[in-house]
Motif scaffolding. Structure first.
Motif, PDB file in Angstrom:
ATOM      1  N   ASP A  58      40.400  26.934  32.767  1.00 15.29           N
ATOM      2  CA  ASP A  58      39.359  27.812  32.255  1.00 15.29           C
ATOM      3  C   ASP A  58      38.818  28.677  33.385  1.00 15.29           C
ATOM      4  OD1 ASP A  58      37.501  28.995  30.665  1.00 15.29           O
ATOM      5  OD2 ASP A  58      36.096  27.320  30.699  1.00 15.29           O
ATOM      6  N   GLU A  59      39.469  29.800  33.644  1.00 13.22           N
ATOM      7  CA  GLU A  59      39.011  30.728  34.674  1.00 13.22           C
ATOM      8  C   GLU A  59      38.217  31.838  34.014  1.00 13.22           C
ATOM      9  OE1 GLU A  59      40.705  33.350  38.435  1.00 13.22           O
ATOM     10  OE2 GLU A  59      42.009  32.864  36.763  1.00 13.22           O
ATOM     11  N   VAL A  60      37.030  32.089  34.515  1.00 13.84           N
ATOM     12  CA  VAL A  60      36.179  33.145  33.994  1.00 13.84           C
ATOM     13  C   VAL A  60      36.544  34.462  34.678  1.00 13.84           C
ATOM     14  CG1 VAL A  60      33.811  33.974  33.785  1.00 13.84           C
ATOM     15  CG2 VAL A  60      34.309  31.545  33.501  1.00 13.84           C
ATOM     16  N   VAL A  61      36.798  35.501  33.907  1.00 12.40           N
ATOM     17  CA  VAL A  61      37.102  36.830  34.438  1.00 12.40           C
ATOM     18  C   VAL A  61      36.036  37.793  33.936  1.00 12.40           C
ATOM     19  CG1 VAL A  61      38.761  38.729  34.522  1.00 12.40           C
ATOM     20  CG2 VAL A  61      39.573  36.363  34.515  1.00 12.40           C
ATOM     21  N   VAL A  62      35.299  38.401  34.863  1.00 16.71           N
ATOM     22  CA  VAL A  62      34.227  39.332  34.510  1.00 16.71           C
ATOM     23  C   VAL A  62      34.339  40.576  35.393  1.00 16.71           C
ATOM     24  CG1 VAL A  62      32.635  37.551  33.690  1.00 16.71           C
ATOM     25  CG2 VAL A  62      32.666  38.149  36.107  1.00 16.71           C
ATOM     26  N   PRO A  63      33.792  41.709  34.950  1.00 15.67           N
ATOM     27  CA  PRO A  63      33.895  42.937  35.755  1.00 15.67           C
ATOM     28  C   PRO A  63      32.822  42.992  36.839  1.00 15.67           C
ATOM     29  CG  PRO A  63      32.849  43.415  33.660  1.00 15.67           C
ATOM     30  CD  PRO A  63      33.257  41.972  33.609  1.00 15.67           C
ATOM     31  N   SER A  64      33.207  43.527  37.989  1.00 20.44           N
ATOM     32  CA  SER A  64      32.239  43.787  39.055  1.00 20.44           C
ATOM     33  C   SER A  64      31.451  45.043  38.707  1.00 20.44           C
ATOM     34  CB  SER A  64      32.957  43.949  40.393  1.00 20.44           C
ATOM     35  OG  SER A  64      33.800  45.091  40.350  1.00 20.44           O
ATOM     36  N   GLY A  65      30.490  45.380  39.568  1.00 25.72           N
ATOM     37  CA  GLY A  65      29.665  46.546  39.294  1.00 25.72           C
ATOM     38  C   GLY A  65      30.439  47.847  39.261  1.00 25.72           C
ATOM     39  N   ASP A  66      31.574  47.919  39.968  1.00 28.42           N
ATOM     40  CA  ASP A  66      32.394  49.138  39.966  1.00 28.42           C
ATOM     41  C   ASP A  66      33.616  49.003  39.064  1.00 28.42           C
ATOM     42  OD1 ASP A  66      33.402  47.233  41.630  1.00 28.42           O
ATOM     43  OD2 ASP A  66      33.900  48.569  43.273  1.00 28.42           O
ATOM     44  N   GLY A  67      33.581  48.032  38.153  1.00 24.10           N
ATOM     45  CA  GLY A  67      34.598  47.973  37.104  1.00 24.10           C
ATOM     46  C   GLY A  67      35.874  47.243  37.432  1.00 24.10           C
ATOM     47  N   VAL A  68      35.920  46.494  38.527  1.00 21.55           N
ATOM     48  CA  VAL A  68      37.121  45.729  38.868  1.00 21.55           C
ATOM     49  C   VAL A  68      36.982  44.319  38.298  1.00 21.55           C
ATOM     50  CG1 VAL A  68      38.561  44.821  40.719  1.00 21.55           C
ATOM     51  CG2 VAL A  68      37.454  47.048  40.975  1.00 21.55           C
ATOM     52  N   ASN A  69      37.936  43.896  37.495  1.00 21.07           N
ATOM     53  CA  ASN A  69      37.886  42.538  36.944  1.00 21.07           C
ATOM     54  C   ASN A  69      38.161  41.517  38.049  1.00 21.07           C
ATOM     55  OD1 ASN A  69      37.311  43.220  34.284  1.00 21.07           O
ATOM     56  ND2 ASN A  69      39.463  43.456  33.739  1.00 21.07           N
ATOM     57  N   VAL A  70      37.270  40.578  38.181  1.00 20.27           N
ATOM     58  CA  VAL A  70      37.434  39.540  39.200  1.00 20.27           C
ATOM     59  C   VAL A  70      37.355  38.167  38.517  1.00 20.27           C
ATOM     60  CG1 VAL A  70      36.471  40.955  41.040  1.00 20.27           C
ATOM     61  CG2 VAL A  70      34.948  39.474  39.727  1.00 20.27           C
ATOM     62  N   GLY A  71      38.092  37.219  39.063  1.00 19.13           N
ATOM     63  CA  GLY A  71      38.058  35.857  38.549  1.00 19.13           C
ATOM     64  C   GLY A  71      37.046  35.029  39.324  1.00 19.13           C
TER      65      GLY A  71
END
Length: 323
Positions: free
Chosen positions: A91-104
């Motif tokens: 279960d890895e959470v992937v969310v966008p950074s403030g400049d739109g790069v998806n990070v895990g």
């Protein structure tokens, strides 16, 4: 015949009594707290009592229902590594950074069920009387072992964790979380450990708000002691490949710049050597002008070995041997 029938009935009644008596007792393991609900034919389904962890056999009534919940600290790990996954699976959470790069996001949450009896009763009334979808699409209660608890957690708690992480991560640019993201913007080599302080900031932000948000969503302080340990921030494969390519390009540029600088230094050395030689020649010429005989002396000094007389245009010559 009648006596035989009476004997059989007596034995059956005794057996039923023993079974009823035996099934009316409940005990709990060390890591479990149990909510007992009445379930007899003449009872309602209300909560009868709470059994603390490691309680021995206790009379809880005939046909009562035992809702056992974990009393020990629980661990929820978010990771893409199957070896580190918990019962909730990979279960890895992937969310966008403030400049739109998806990070895990990878890390571990620690929390516990509130063992206060009145709180547990309220929790069982609200969440222990309904079912949740399990991994195999089975409908499970939160007290149906680890699978039931995981189903409850996945549907009632995990969305709040995702949202909290999304808020904290979204407040920062990619390069603030993963310094090598700076290469995506053509920047030079980032400072070592530049993102550690920001990762600590994300962790602190999650810890400051998560428990409050979960309790607000659940409607009570049913889960307590939330603590989050952020392990690392990862990048999608395609983003990491872009960074790797940019790093290679930066390395090539630095190598080219180093070669150009070396060529400049070498060129300056050649110019400096030539200037020094010219300056020496000028100084020598001034010396000759002040001392015409010195010219002849230097000529003699430059003669090859074995020549003892040097007399260009002079029949008397000059004795080069010094005799």
């Amino acid at each position: 015949m009648a006596k035989t029938l009476i004997g059989v009935l007596a034995v059956a009644l005794t057996g039923l009594t023993l079974i009823t008596y035996a099934t009316g007792f409940t005990h709990t393991d060390a890591g479990v707290v149990t909510v007992i609900r009445d379930g007899g034919p003449f009872d309602d389904s209300g909560i009868r009592q709470i059994l603390n962890p490691a309680t021995g056999p206790t009379w809880t009534g005939f046909m009562s229902t035992a809702h056992a919940y974990p009393a020990q600290q629980r661990i929820y790990t978010i990771t893409s590594d199957p070896k580190r996954a918990t019962t909730l699976g990979v279960d890895e959470v992937v969310v966008p950074s403030g400049d739109g790069v998806n990070v895990g996001v990878e890390g571990t949450f620690y929390f516990s069920l509130n063992l206060d009896h009145e709180t547990i009763k309220a929790f069982d009334d609200r969440y222990g009387t309904r079912t949740y979808v399990g991994d195999g699409d089975d409908m499970l209660y939160a007290w149906d072992g680890d699978e039931g608890w995981s189903a409850f957690f996945s549907q009632a708690v995990r969305p709040v964790i995702y949202n909290t992480l999304r808020v904290q991560i979204g407040a920062m640019r990619c390069e603030e979380l993963v310094p090598t993201c700076a290469f995506l913007n053509g920047a030079d080599l980032p400072e070592p450990n530049a993102g550690l302080a920001n990762l600590a900031k994300v962790q602190s932000g999650v810890n400051a708000s998560l428990e409050r948000e979960i309790q607000a969503m659940l409607g009570g302080p049913y889960l307590t002691g939330f603590r989050f340990n952020l392990v690392r921030i990862t990048l999608p494969d395609e983003v990491q490949q872009s960074i790797t390519s940019a790093q290679g390009a930066q390395a090539d540029i630095r190598q080219a710049e180093a070669r150009a600088e070396k060529a400049k230094i070498d060129g300056r050395a050649l110019v400096t050597g030539a200037e020094a030689e010219a300056e020496a020649n000028r100084a020598r010429q001034k010396g000759y002008e002040a001392c015409p005989a010195c010219v002849e002396i230097d000529k003699i000094g430059a003669l090859p070995d074995g020549i003892t007389v040097y007399a260009p245009g002079n029949p008397q010559g000059v004795d080069a041997g010094g005799k």
